[in-house]
Motif scaffolding. Structure first.
Motif, mmCIF file in Angstrom:
data_model
loop_
_atom_site.group_PDB
_atom_site.id
_atom_site.type_symbol
_atom_site.label_atom_id
_atom_site.label_comp_id
_atom_site.label_asym_id
_atom_site.label_seq_id
_atom_site.Cartn_x
_atom_site.Cartn_y
_atom_site.Cartn_z
ATOM 1 N N SER A 29 -10.098 -59.421 -21.128
ATOM 2 C CA SER A 29 -10.981 -59.443 -20.723
ATOM 3 C C SER A 29 -11.172 -58.043 -18.955
ATOM 4 N N MET A 30 -10.531 -56.893 -19.547
ATOM 5 C CA MET A 30 -10.507 -55.824 -19.467
ATOM 6 C C MET A 30 -9.799 -55.933 -17.723
ATOM 7 N N ARG A 31 -9.179 -56.277 -17.634
ATOM 8 C CA ARG A 31 -7.715 -56.650 -16.770
ATOM 9 C C ARG A 31 -7.162 -55.431 -16.527
ATOM 10 N N ASP A 32 -6.444 -54.357 -17.326
ATOM 11 C CA ASP A 32 -5.734 -53.491 -16.577
ATOM 12 C C ASP A 32 -6.707 -52.245 -17.168
ATOM 13 N N ASP A 33 -6.256 -51.354 -17.442
ATOM 14 C CA ASP A 33 -6.409 -49.663 -17.118
ATOM 15 C C ASP A 33 -7.669 -49.553 -18.318
ATOM 16 N N THR A 34 -9.006 -50.111 -17.959
ATOM 17 C CA THR A 34 -9.608 -49.253 -18.703
ATOM 18 C C THR A 34 -10.067 -48.299 -19.391
ATOM 19 N N GLU A 35 -9.438 -47.478 -18.133
ATOM 20 C CA GLU A 35 -9.660 -46.454 -19.115
ATOM 21 C C GLU A 35 -8.644 -45.956 -20.116
ATOM 22 N N ALA A 36 -8.071 -46.229 -20.244
ATOM 23 C CA ALA A 36 -7.105 -46.112 -21.408
ATOM 24 C C ALA A 36 -7.332 -47.182 -22.439
ATOM 25 N N LEU A 37 -7.846 -47.740 -21.907
ATOM 26 C CA LEU A 37 -8.458 -48.898 -22.968
ATOM 27 C C LEU A 37 -9.079 -48.067 -23.876
#
Length: 252
Positions: A29-37
């Motif tokens: 759910s994009m709860r982490d580091d979205t730039e890294a994702l």
């Protein structure tokens, strides 16, 4: 000197077949580091991204659209309308149709669904399904049967399905799918094997499957893919991605 074998780049062959890259990724759910994702997805250079746990609540479309734009993709289908699974694609894909499917709800358990599409890459026509199966064994097995039925119902000769199975390869649900389809990692191992967890990879519960007529050129966790770092893989989400290179025959 260490030689790292890379998957082939996307291309169209002289016979009309298409080499494509398919990425399956649980993004929590994009709860982490979205730039890294976004960096991980971009580095994999996929033609299709089979997403699990896409955002499902407040402004979910905007969140998913931002991820797609940041990684060179567009939203094809899914998200909240499929209870989590989604499909992203690059502009190489021509979309024929899409459908989000909600699977039967078992009281007390999480709602599950399938994001489905039919796309073309030049003369190659392909059915696509992204899935995230149940944590409960019996329901999970039933959902795999529904996935296979839906795959057959797409009306295409060639298809891929991928996602978070919540089960290892020796489980009954995983075996049901691998008996009917090619488990791409087993067919052509490449990269890493285990998908959970990034901090301690010890089990393979995510997979990409393909129908028999598709040639699997390689499949696995893209640990050595240029542009991907262990830091980004750990920061992006709680699963590791699965990347497959496939040659899809031209449709007669």
């Amino acid at each position: 000197m260490l030689i790292v074998m890379l998957l082939p780049n996307s291309r169209t062959e002289p016979d009309g077949s298409a080499v494509i890259r398919v990425l399956s990724y649980n993004i929590r759910s994009m709860r982490d580091d979205t730039e890294a994702l976004a960096r991980v997805i971009t580095a994999c250079a996929p033609d299709l991204v089979l997403v699990q746990e896409a955002p499902r609540f407040f402004r979910w479309r905007k969140k998913l659209a931002r991820l797609a734009a940041a990684s060179g993709q567009v939203i094809l289908t899914g998200g909240a309308t499929a209870a989590g699974p989604a499909i992203l694609c690059n502009l190489r894909a021509t979309v024929e149709r899409t459908q989000d499917v909600l699977l039967p709800l078992t009281p007390g358990l999480h709602r599950r669904g399938l994001a489905t599409a039919v796309v073309r890459f030049g003369a190659a026509r392909l059915g696509v399904i992204s899935c995230h199966l149940s944590l409960q064994q019996d329901e999970r097995y039933d959902q795999a049967g529904m996935l296979l039925d839906r795959l057959a119902g797409l009306g295409v000769e060639h298809a891929v399905a991928g996602g978070d199975l919540n089960e290892r390869p020796d489980g009954p649900t995983f075996r049901l799918l691998s008996d009917r389809l090619q488990d791409c990692r087993t067919t052509a191992p490449w990269g890493g094997e285990f998908t959970s967890t990034p901090a301690d990879p010890h089990q393979r519960i995510d997979a990409v499957f393909a129908t028999k007529g598709i040639e699997v050129l390689g499949c696995g966790v893209p640990l050595e893919q240029p542009g991907i770092t262990e830091t980004d893989l750990r920061a992006a989400t709680d699963h590791l991605p699965v990347l497959a290179a496939l040659r899809v025959p031209a449709t007669a």
